[in-house]
Structures are given as C-alpha cells and as structure tokens.
Design a protein around this motif. Structure first.
Motif, mmCIF file in Angstrom:
data_model
loop_
_atom_site.group_PDB
_atom_site.id
_atom_site.type_symbol
_atom_site.label_atom_id
_atom_site.label_comp_id
_atom_site.label_asym_id
_atom_site.label_seq_id
_atom_site.Cartn_x
_atom_site.Cartn_y
_atom_site.Cartn_z
ATOM 1 N N GLU A 197 0.851 -1.178 0.000
ATOM 2 C CA GLU A 197 0.000 0.000 0.000
ATOM 3 C C GLU A 197 0.888 1.229 0.000
ATOM 4 N N ILE A 198 0.548 2.193 -0.803
ATOM 5 C CA ILE A 198 1.327 3.420 -0.886
ATOM 6 C C ILE A 198 0.401 4.604 -0.626
ATOM 7 N N GLY A 199 0.903 5.519 0.193
ATOM 8 C CA GLY A 199 0.084 6.659 0.584
ATOM 9 C C GLY A 199 0.742 7.976 0.231
ATOM 10 N N ASN A 200 -0.092 9.004 0.113
ATOM 11 C CA ASN A 200 0.363 10.353 -0.189
ATOM 12 C C ASN A 200 -0.353 11.322 0.751
ATOM 13 N N SER A 201 0.375 12.376 1.161
ATOM 14 C CA SER A 201 -0.211 13.432 1.980
ATOM 15 C C SER A 201 0.080 14.769 1.324
ATOM 16 N N GLN A 227 -0.328 19.148 1.585
ATOM 17 C CA GLN A 227 -0.512 20.348 2.390
ATOM 18 C C GLN A 227 -0.239 21.575 1.532
ATOM 19 N N SER A 228 -0.784 22.720 1.977
ATOM 20 C CA SER A 228 -0.575 23.967 1.247
ATOM 21 C C SER A 228 -0.769 25.135 2.190
ATOM 22 N N ASP A 229 0.080 26.179 1.997
ATOM 23 C CA ASP A 229 -0.084 27.401 2.786
ATOM 24 C C ASP A 229 -1.301 28.200 2.339
ATOM 25 N N LEU A 230 -1.784 27.952 1.136
ATOM 26 C CA LEU A 230 -2.969 28.658 0.667
ATOM 27 C C LEU A 230 -4.201 28.242 1.456
ATOM 28 N N LEU A 231 -4.218 27.020 1.898
ATOM 29 C CA LEU A 231 -5.284 26.510 2.762
ATOM 30 C C LEU A 231 -4.610 25.892 3.979
ATOM 31 N N ARG A 232 -4.286 26.749 4.949
ATOM 32 C CA ARG A 232 -3.510 26.282 6.099
ATOM 33 C C ARG A 232 -4.268 25.260 6.924
ATOM 34 N N GLY A 233 -5.574 25.275 6.849
ATOM 35 C CA GLY A 233 -6.342 24.325 7.640
ATOM 36 C C GLY A 233 -6.571 22.995 6.953
ATOM 37 N N LEU A 234 -5.936 22.753 5.790
ATOM 38 C CA LEU A 234 -6.173 21.531 5.027
ATOM 39 C C LEU A 234 -5.109 20.482 5.325
ATOM 40 N N GLN A 235 -5.548 19.286 5.666
ATOM 41 C CA GLN A 235 -4.686 18.115 5.801
ATOM 42 C C GLN A 235 -5.352 16.996 5.008
ATOM 43 N N PHE A 236 -4.676 16.545 3.922
ATOM 44 C CA PHE A 236 -5.299 15.573 3.024
ATOM 45 C C PHE A 236 -4.323 14.436 2.771
ATOM 46 N N SER A 237 -4.813 13.224 2.919
ATOM 47 C CA SER A 237 -3.980 12.048 2.647
ATOM 48 C C SER A 237 -4.856 10.946 2.075
ATOM 49 N N PHE A 238 -4.265 10.149 1.229
ATOM 50 C CA PHE A 238 -4.977 9.013 0.627
ATOM 51 C C PHE A 238 -3.971 7.891 0.387
ATOM 52 N N ALA A 239 -4.480 6.682 0.290
ATOM 53 C CA ALA A 239 -3.627 5.505 0.109
ATOM 54 C C ALA A 239 -4.273 4.576 -0.905
ATOM 55 N N HIS A 240 -3.417 3.904 -1.676
ATOM 56 C CA HIS A 240 -3.860 2.951 -2.687
ATOM 57 C C HIS A 240 -3.307 1.570 -2.356
ATOM 58 N N ASP A 241 -4.185 0.582 -2.454
ATOM 59 C CA ASP A 241 -3.772 -0.817 -2.366
ATOM 60 C C ASP A 241 -3.274 -1.221 -3.755
ATOM 61 N N LEU A 242 -1.986 -1.613 -3.864
ATOM 62 C CA LEU A 242 -1.371 -1.771 -5.175
ATOM 63 C C LEU A 242 -1.698 -3.094 -5.852
ATOM 64 N N PHE A 243 -1.845 -4.157 -5.051
ATOM 65 C CA PHE A 243 -1.954 -5.484 -5.656
ATOM 66 C C PHE A 243 -3.246 -6.165 -5.231
ATOM 67 N N GLU A 244 -3.784 -6.958 -6.150
ATOM 68 C CA GLU A 244 -4.974 -7.764 -5.891
ATOM 69 C C GLU A 244 -4.564 -9.229 -5.820
ATOM 70 N N GLU A 245 -5.033 -9.897 -4.784
ATOM 71 C CA GLU A 245 -4.722 -11.312 -4.627
ATOM 72 C C GLU A 245 -5.482 -12.125 -5.663
ATOM 73 N N VAL A 246 -4.769 -13.077 -6.278
ATOM 74 C CA VAL A 246 -5.358 -13.939 -7.320
ATOM 75 C C VAL A 246 -5.347 -15.364 -6.798
#
Length: 955
Positions: free
Chosen positions: A727-731, A733-752
């Motif tokens: 799983e890989i995640g990203n976060s 941030q920006s000074d333009l919206l100081r109150g914003l905290q955003f993160s998301f994650a992707h599950d890379l592989f599907e079990e077969v």
C-alpha cells in the motif's frame, strides 16, 4: 496655667468631645460614688503636662489646624462656630485617643451648634461623624441628643464601616447608640456575594449588623430602571452572613412572572458547608408523557472540613432506571502544590443488581524537579455506561486511568507511569503496569574550545533505557473467537557514541510474552492452550555521514544483530538465531527547478527530495534447528532497495517598487541610490555598517509526501514479486489553505486465487485500488478564501475597534457580576461524572465564525473481509450578534446513511441572565434536550427544562 487663647479653645473642644463620646468600655465596672464630671477631671489631669507645654514661647500647636475660622475665643451657650471644615489630630488629640475605657467620636461639618441645656449637637452642611469604626455622612445635617443617645441624619445620609462592602444610603436615618437600634427610610445598599446585589426598601429597621424590612426589593441589575427584580414581603439581612426573604415574587419590569415561598442567599465569603441545590427541570415535576423518566440530581450536602479538605455527598434518581449515591472528597494545598479530588458513585438498578464508577485526579509537585500525577476512571460494567450515557464523547473513548512520577536529576531523568484502559465496545481491559524510563544526560568527552579541536574532540555519549509490563484481559462472552488474554514484559536499552560525523550505536531488547489459555464452554471449538515465549534481540552498528554537493549526503553503515528465543516453540530450550551482518547506504539529496511566475507570483521553485536506502545482508550459515524455530524471512539472504520522495512547490511573491524601497530603509520619494540607502538605514536603525539583505519568505503552494517503496531483489529472483510495498500513501498540504490536511492511500496489488483449469497460479497482480482517504479542513471568517467567496469580511478599523471595545466591556461586566463557579467534577450528561469539558462557545467578534471538517473513508476490495465505512464529522461555531453564540458538532455516516451523533448549543447572553439551548444525541440512541435560563449573579436561580430519552436496557 493655660497661657494662650488657642490652648483654652483646645481645652473646651476636648471637654465637648469627652462629654459626648466618653463612655465606659464594654465589660468595665462603673464607679457609682463619683460623678461623670469627676471622672473627666481626673482624665484631664493626665494630659495636663501636654497642655502646659503650649505656654512656652514656641507654641507646639502652631501649624495644626482646628478648622475654626471667624469664631469667638470661647464657645458660649447657643453660639455657633462657623467654618468648621476639617479637624486634624494634634498631640493633644492623640493623647486623648490613647485614654483607656472611653469611646471617642470625631466629627466635621460646615458648621456646628451645641446646646448645653438640651445636650443637643447639630452638625450642618456636609456633616461627617466617625465613631467605633462606623462612619456617617450627610449632605444636610446630623443631629445628636446626648440625653436620648439618638443621632439622626438628613439629606441622603450614608452609613459605612468595617464589614460593609458598600455604604448604606437612605433619605433619612436615626440610630440609638445605646440600644444599637435604628430606622431608615428610603434605604439602598449593595452587598457582594460573587455578584453585587442592590437591596432597597421604603423603610428598614437596623439592629447591630442585622437589617429588617417590609416590601423590600433586591436585584443585581445596575440600571436605573432594572430589567428585573425580586420583591419580598419580608426581608432580613445579616451583614456578612445571610439574606433571607419570604413571599418573594420575581418581576420583569413591573410584571410578576414567578412566585417563591422563600429566598435564601448566603453572604459568607470563601468555602463553607451547606446544602446543595437540587437539579431538576420543569418536566420532571409536570411530566408531558407517561413513559418519561423523571430525573433529580444533587440532593445532598457539602462539608467544608477545613481550608484544605471538602466532602460532598448527594443522591441521584431516575424513575424506572436507577438510584445512585455519590460521594466526593476534594483537597488542595497551595503551598505544597497539591490538589485533587476523588468521586465514587454507586448505582442501584431498577432491574436488579448494582454497579459503581470511580473517578478522580490529583497533581502534586513536591519540588521543582519532581511531579506526581494521577487520573483515575473505573466502572464495574461498560455495558451499563453504554446504555445509560447521553454524552457521545463518553461513548467514543475508553475508560482510562493513569498515574505517573517524573523526576529530574543532575545526571538524567526518571519517569514511572501506569495506565489502564477499559474499552466500551467489547469490555476489553488493557493495562500497562508499570512503565519505567531512564534517560541519562549527555556526557561530553575530550571537550575542546573552537579552534583547538582534534578529530576526537567533543565526543558525546548518550544512553537511555525503558521497561514496561502490559496486561490484556478480554470478556470471553463478547470477544471474537481468536482473541485471548495476553501478558507482555519488555525492556530496552540503547546507547550512542557520536564523534563528529561518525557514530556507534548499541541496543538490547528483552521480551517475555504469555498468551493465556481460553476455553469455549458449550462449544465444539477446541480450547486454546497457554503459550509463552521469551526473546532477546541485540544489535550494534556504526554510521558515517559524508556531505557531497550542496545538501546531498551519503551515509554508509554496518550493523551486527542477533536473537535468542526460548519458549513453547523451542521446547523450553534456548535457541540462538544466526548472527546477521547488515550493510546499508543511504543517499539523500534536494533537486530544484524554477518556473516563471505570473501575476503577483514572481517565480515558482519546484523542490524534489529523493532518498535511496540500500540494505544487504548475506545468507548466514544455519542449522536445521534454527530453520525449524525461526521464520524463513529472518534467516535468508536480504537484498532491498527503499525509495522515498517528497515534492514542494514554493512561490516567491512579486514586490512593488514601494515595497522594495521600504525594505531597503528608504522612503518611496528617496531613490538616490546606495548612498541614500546607507544614510536612511543609519538614520532609522542606527546601523552604519553592512546589513543583511532583506529576504521574502516563500509561500508553500503545494507539498506532496509519498510513502517509500521497498523492492526486494531476493523475492524478485525467487518468485518475481520484488515490490514488497502493498500500500502506498500520499499526503498533501498547502499554505494557501492552512487548515487543510489531506492524505490518501492505494492498495497496489490484488490477490489472485489459484485455478488449475485456467492455468492460473495463486499470486497477485498489479491493480491499484483506492483504499483509504483522510481529510481535515478548517476555515474561518478571517481566512482569505472566505473573503473571496463572500463568506467573510474584514471590518473597518473603526468598526473593529468598536467591536473589540464592546466585547471587552461585555466580558468585564460579566466577570464583575458573575458568581463564583461551583466545580463539582461532574459531567452534564455522562455517567462517569469525571469533570465536564462542555463549555459555552467563547465570545467572538460579531460576524465571526469557525468551521472544521474531518472526513475518513475505508474501502476494502470486493470480496475482502471488512465493511466499507465513510464518516464525516463537522464542528461549526459562529457569533451572529454580540449576544448570540451557536455551536454545532455532528457526525454523519455515509455508509449507513444516517447521523451518528449531534451536540447543538445555542447561547443567548442577556444583561443579567444567560439562556442556553442544548440538544445532544448519542450513538446508542439516547438523546437529551435541555433549556435553561440562569441568573448570572446566582446560577442556582434558574429555569430548567430537560427531556432525556434513554433506550431501556434489556432485562
């Protein structure tokens, strides 16, 4: 012999003062064989030497003011002494005031008239009399009769003295100095008991420190035409003790809206024993439906044991649910920095049985280096709390108890902590008992001054260690089948020796884990046996950091590590894992790229910070026993590469010529060059030498941080699955919206799954899937985005100053009239009664608002274990007007399509009252609606309406 007319006048005035105010001291027997004149004559003989000193050429009284101007040398019968404006104490008066057994009276007025036949003294015009610590002022006159011992004052007289926080004013006042009885007409006074109560009446009777009146009126509204008042048929006021009234009507303006049989207000200051004010609403007296559960709380007393201890006991009752008894003990020692409380509540349930809760907290600092703190919460049944509580925050947390000791020494610091958590969802109990941490202060070896260093100079050694024991107990009737109790003891010690860029580290860790046995009565499942395991791991390594170009660094390292295991898996034998040798190298750098800006942005800098970490551990020589005990991944060859990356987009804002000139220290009109820069800088700052270049702080437009990706060369060679990051995640941030905290994650592989017919082997395939999203965002009326959207505005300076002044005046008025808060450590809606964290929304400038949102999402792949869940929590508070405040906290579950909880609070601040509307809905279905209007001067004077609906427990 009296030599001067001034001295004779002093003698006559002294005789007059003694004739009026010389009374025997309380408790002293009187001589019946001698007259009052004899006693006065004897007393005057004691001061005769003082008077004779005035016969010398240099008059000792010269410069002392008697306040007699334009009068005869002697005060004959019926004569008036004009211009008596001030009396200052001279040596004669000081000697008279030191005489024992007498009570003295001091007075002043514009004019005084004394009639010796009737013994009547009349002080006219701005009169003032001081006697036995009491002070009487009058605008018109004060008349005193020695024969009747009655003094009367006219012209808005004011009586003040010791024990009186404010003077008693009246239209007229008469007082008998012997019987201590008095009568006043048109009285008005203020008394302070947290707030300023204004008491007035047409006629009042005074007896010592007690006042009686009929048709009395009292209020804390300071306006000339009060918004409200209490009118009492009879009223009694004991100074510094109590105010009691009966047949009381509560009036808004002149309209009576409520009647009370009696009213009691204590005038005592500080902590004191007394009866608690019961808490109940109107609907608890007049039920609006038959199934409503009446609730009455705080029926009890408080006992102020002494200045340091207080005890409280009370009874709570909810019809058809439970009866509870509560006891609280609080303590506080300011000089010892010790304070705390403990509360015990016992519940007798309507369906039978009983439960109890325990809560308390304490904080003690015996000295500046030591601190002890404890916070205790305990409940015999978490199910009881879940069913009865109406507080959503109480249901969202575990019942936690904690305590700790911290101590700083010259050589380091020591911390000892303990913690117990009781989870409401499954009644699991987790405890850490104890947790001990020891940190040694850094030791510097081979210290050297700058310029005298060798390669080994200023070597630093640091060390730390910690140990803890964790216990986990489960409720076997509610826990999942695979859960079991667990006990774990772990200890860790590590140290580091740093010599410049070269460092040596060592660490040792011990773990003792015991998984408790679990049986399944009445079930076909096999019981789980007890399992134990003891493990020791150790490691030692060396690192060296080398700076290459710019901020690029290269850090190679070498590490040795080993492990010893003993337990059920080894048959009780000690089995050592093969010693591993790990080679590592890390490369970190910062790469920059520049993009031309537009508009107010002069330039954009793109910063990329990659990192590469390579680790290699050759396959050691292993035995069959080691292969049997340890996992394959722990003993096979390891060859991995870890890649991480972070990106930042920064903007440099464009400066106008005027801003550049001001930054250089010159005025916009002065653009004569560098010489002018230097002269202007020297004139404004006093600096004539070189100065630092003015820099502009860049703005972070966008910052992206990505989780590291691990690639295993060994796994890629064996089964082709080199990427170990699932799983890989990203976060973001920006000074333009100081109150914003955003993160998301992707599950890379599907079990077969394996399919022999189709020729598909079990494995995995690359198929990214959005699995988790977390975002939080806050916004206010002062943010630029709100102003762009038209949701916020910046008020004009005059308006802003007016709002701030109005807010300050409102807070000052509220603070000056607010009664002292009674803190009993009880929550408003919770069962644990741990201390309320609910508070009225803070007062903000009119038109201001704050909003925050928190969004979470969990999306498992189709067919995987786990339910999809999307949740949004929101907090909103705003101040529509100066006296209105609104706060709303809620949660919405998108998966269920329903709201989980609500807390809505609406507050209206009146001139003397506070109105609150509270609506609370918890996750368990319980809800409460409460409306209360309470007097700010006395919160016990209130109007409550509360409706609570509690889901009935299953019997």
């Amino acid at each position: 012999m009296i030599a001067t007319p001034r001295a004779r006048l002093v003698l006559l005035f002294t005789l007059l003062a003694l004739a009026w105010g010389a009374l025997p001291a309380r408790g002293q027997s009187q001589d019946t064989t001698r007259t009052r004149q004899d006693v006065i004559r004897d007393r005057l003989r004691t001061v005769q030497p003082l008077i004779r000193r005035d016969s010398v050429a240099a008059d000792s009284l010269e410069g002392d003011t008697l306040g007699v101007r334009g009068a005869a040398d002697t005060l004959r019968r019926g004569q008036v002494a004009r211009g008596l404006t001030n009396v200052q104490r001279d040596s004669v008066m000081d000697a008279l005031l030191r005489l024992a057994g007498f009570v003295f009276t001091e007075y002043k007025a514009d004019s005084a008239r004394f009639d010796s036949d009737s013994s009547l003294l009349n002080l006219r015009g701005a009169a003032e009399v001081v006697r036995e610590g009491q002070r009487l002022l009058a605008d018109t006159s004060i008349v005193f009769s020695q024969e009747t011992n009655i003094a009367c004052a006219y012209g808005r007289p004011a009586l003040s003295g010791e024990g009186m926080s404010s003077p008693l004013t009246a239209d007229s006042l008469c007082y008998n100095t012997d019987t201590k009885l008095g009568v006043a007409r048109g009285t008005r006074t203020e008394i302070s008991e947290g707030a300023n109560w204004i008491v007035s009446s047409r006629e009042a009777f005074l007896r010592g420190d007690t006042a009686y009146t009929h048709a009395g009126v009292f209020t804390d509204c300071s306006l000339e035409d009060p918004h409200y008042h209490f009118a009492a048929g009879e009223l009694k006021l004991v100074r510094g003790d109590i105010l009691v009234a009966r047949n009381v009507t509560f009036n808004f303006q002149d309209v009576p809206v409520f009647w009370l049989p009696f009213f009691v207000q204590s005038m005592k200051q500080g902590r004191r024993s007394g009866v608690l004010t019961p808490r109940f609403g109107i609907n608890d007296v007049f039920r609006n439906r038959s199934d409503y559960s009446r609730t009455i709380e705080d029926v009890g007393v408080f006992w102020a044991i002494n200045d340091h201890f207080g005890a409280e006991t009370s009874l709570d009752w909810r019809s058809g649910d439970y009866t509870a008894m509560r006891g609280t003990l609080d303590f506080r020692f300011i000089r010892q920095f010790l304070a705390g409380s403990i509360t015990y509540r016992n519940f007798w349930k309507e369906e039978g049985g009983r439960d109890f809760t325990l809560g308390g907290r304490s904080d003690w600092q015996p000295d500046e280096r030591t601190r002890l703190a404890a916070d205790v919460s305990y409940a015999t049944s978490t199910r009881f709390v879940q069913q009865r509580s109406i507080d959503p925050r109480e249901l969202n947390r575990s019942i936690r108890s904690s305590g700790g000791l911290s101590r700083r020494f010259d050589w380091g610091s020591l911390t000892v902590n303990a913690q117990r958590d009781q989870f409401l969802n499954d009644n699991t109990v987790s405890a850490t008992l104890p947790s001990i941490g020891l940190n040694l202060s850094s030791i510097t070896l081979f210290a050297a001054e700058p310029g005298d260093e060798k390669f080994y100079s200023n070597t630093t050694w640091t060390a730390s260690g910690n140990s803890r024991r964790q216990i986990r107990r489960i409720d076997e009737t509610r826990a999942s089948r695979g859960a079991r109790g667990r006990t774990e003891t772990s200890s860790t010690f590590n140290s580091s020796l740093a010599m410049g860029r070269f460092s040596i580290t060592q660490d040792v860790q011990l773990n003792d884990v015991t998984e408790l046995a679990r049986a399944f009565p009445g079930d076909t499942l096999m019981p789980l046996p007890e399992r134990s395991e003891q493990r020791m791991t150790w490691g030692a390594g060396i690192n060296f950091q080398q700076r290459l170009i710019g901020s690029t660094t290269f850090t190679p390292g070498l590490r040795l590590r080993g492990e010893v295991l003993q337990g059920d898996t080894t048959g009780g034998d000690n089995v050592a894992a093969p010693m591993r040798i790990d080679f590592s190298a890390q490369l970190r750098s910062d790469l920059y790229g520049f993009i031309n800006g537009a508009g107010p942005v002069e330039r954009i800098r793109h910063k990329v910070s990659p990192s590469f970490t390579y680790t290699y551990s050759p396959e050691p020589t292993i035995t069959d026993r080691q292969r049997e005990v340890f996992r394959i991944g722990e003993i096979q060859e390891q060859n991995r590469l870890t890649i991480g990356i972070a990106q930042t987009f920064e903007a440099k804002m464009r400066q106008s010529p005027e801003d550049s000139v001001r930054a250089a220290g010159r005025t916009p009109a002065d653009t004569t060059g560098a010489a002018a820069d230097t002269a202007a800088t020297a004139a404004t700052t006093g600096q004539t030498g070189p100065r630092r270049r003015e820099t502009v702080r860049p703005i972070n437009l966008l910052s992206i941080t990505t989780d590291a990706v691990v690639y295993d060369f060994v796994r890629a060679r064996e089964d082709g699955e080199g990427i170990q990051t699932m799983e890989i995640g990203n976060s973001i941030q920006s000074d333009l919206l100081r109150g914003l905290q955003f993160s998301f994650a992707h599950d890379l592989f599907e079990e077969v799954s394996a399919d022999s017919a189709a020729g598909i082997e079990r494995g995995r395939r690359f198929k990214p899937h959005l699995s988790r999203v977390s975002a939080s965002f806050s916004l206010s009326a002062d943010s630029w985005l709100a102003r762009v959207l038209g949701l916020g505005r910046k008020p004009a300076p005059q308006e802003q100053a007016r709002q701030e002044q109005a807010r300050a005046d409102s807070l000052a008025r509220a603070d000056s009239t607010r009664a002292p808060e009674v803190t009993r450590g009880d929550a408003d809606f919770g069962v644990m009664r741990r201390g309320s964290d609910r508070a009225a929304p803070p007062r903000q400038p009119t038109g201001s608002w704050n909003a925050s949102f928190n969004y979470t999402m969990f999306r498992p792949r189709e067919g995987e274990v786990g339910l999809e869940n999307q949740m949004l929590t929101a907090n909103l508070s705003f101040q529509p007007t100066q006296n209105w405040a609104v706060q709303w906290n809620t949660g919405y579950n998108f998966s269920d399509g329903s709201f989980t909880d609500h807390i809505f609070t609406l507050t209206r601040q009146l001139h003397d009252w506070d109105a609150n509307f509270d609506f609370v809905k918890a996750q368990n279905g319980n809800f409460s609606f409460q409306f209360r209007v309470q007097l700010r001067a006395n919160p016990d004077i209130k109007l409550d309406y509360e409706q609570r609906d509690v889901v009935r427990p299953i019997r």
